[in-house]
Design a protein around this motif. Structure first.
Motif, short mmCIF file in Angstrom:
data_model
loop_
_atom_site.label_atom_id
_atom_site.label_comp_id
_atom_site.label_asym_id
_atom_site.label_seq_id
_atom_site.Cartn_x
_atom_site.Cartn_y
_atom_site.Cartn_z
N PRO A 1 -40.13 40.77 -18.40
CA PRO A 1 -38.74 40.34 -18.25
C PRO A 1 -38.42 39.71 -16.90
N LEU A 2 -39.04 40.20 -15.84
CA LEU A 2 -38.73 39.67 -14.51
C LEU A 2 -39.30 38.27 -14.33
N GLU A 3 -40.45 38.01 -14.89
CA GLU A 3 -41.04 36.68 -14.79
C GLU A 3 -40.27 35.68 -15.67
N VAL A 4 -39.89 36.11 -16.86
CA VAL A 4 -39.09 35.23 -17.73
C VAL A 4 -37.74 34.95 -17.06
N ALA A 5 -37.15 35.96 -16.45
CA ALA A 5 -35.87 35.77 -15.73
C ALA A 5 -36.03 34.79 -14.59
N ARG A 6 -37.15 34.85 -13.90
CA ARG A 6 -37.41 33.92 -12.79
C ARG A 6 -37.44 32.48 -13.30
N PHE A 7 -38.16 32.25 -14.38
CA PHE A 7 -38.23 30.90 -14.95
C PHE A 7 -36.85 30.44 -15.45
N ALA A 8 -36.12 31.35 -16.08
CA ALA A 8 -34.79 31.01 -16.59
C ALA A 8 -33.84 30.63 -15.46
#
Length: 160
Positions: free
Chosen positions: A57-64
């Motif tokens: 979730p933290l990596e996806v949030a970073r990209f988002a």
């Protein structure tokens, strides 16, 4: 000494109609902004973060957050499209949740506060999206500008 804010809002004309500010004559300078948001998560959701079947979730949030910063002018009607030169998102697990920190930079005629705030907001919403199956009571709070530099109004830093 920092300048006092102009009591007249710049996004309105003399008749009170909303308008995009004309920045044509403004000097292009290096401008940066950092914003933050906090995603309040239960201990159970925090413990489950590494095993999320949707991915990290933290990596996806970073990209988002990076993608959101680049699209801010499409989301907020009076924002100018800016050629961003840097966007960075940090999503850190802390006591009680995830702390989001978003930084945006450009060299241009207007600031990047909205880009940083949009990035932090969307990164926080992405953490919610990635974890909502575990808990619907997640709270996103404290979306705020932390600091900015450059431009006519000068530097700003939130007091702790």
């Amino acid at each position: 000494m920092p300048k006092q804010p102009n009591p007249k809002l710049s996004h309105y004309d003399a008749a009170g109609n909303a308008r995009m500010v004309d920045v044509t004559a403004k000097q292009a300078t290096r401008r940066t902004a950092t914003a933050s948001a906090f995603v309040e998560l239960s201990a159970a959701v925090l413990a489950a973060l590494p095993a999320n079947p949707k991915g990290n979730p933290l990596e996806v949030a970073r990209f988002a957050g990076i993608q959101a910063a680049k699209r801010t002018s499409e989301l907020i009607p009076m924002c100018h499209p800016l050629p961003l030169t840097h966007v960075d998102i940090e999503a850190t697990i802390v006591a009680g949740g995830v702390q989001i920190r978003a930084t945006a930079a450009t060299t241009g005629p207007t600031g990047v506060e909205m880009e940083a705030l949009t990035a932090a907001s969307i990164a926080a919403l992405t953490v919610y999206d990635m974890t909502k199956a575990l808990d619907k009571s997640i709270v996103i709070r404290n979306i705020q500008l932390e600091q900015k530099s450059g431009g006519k109004s000068g530097d700003y830093k939130r007091k702790k």
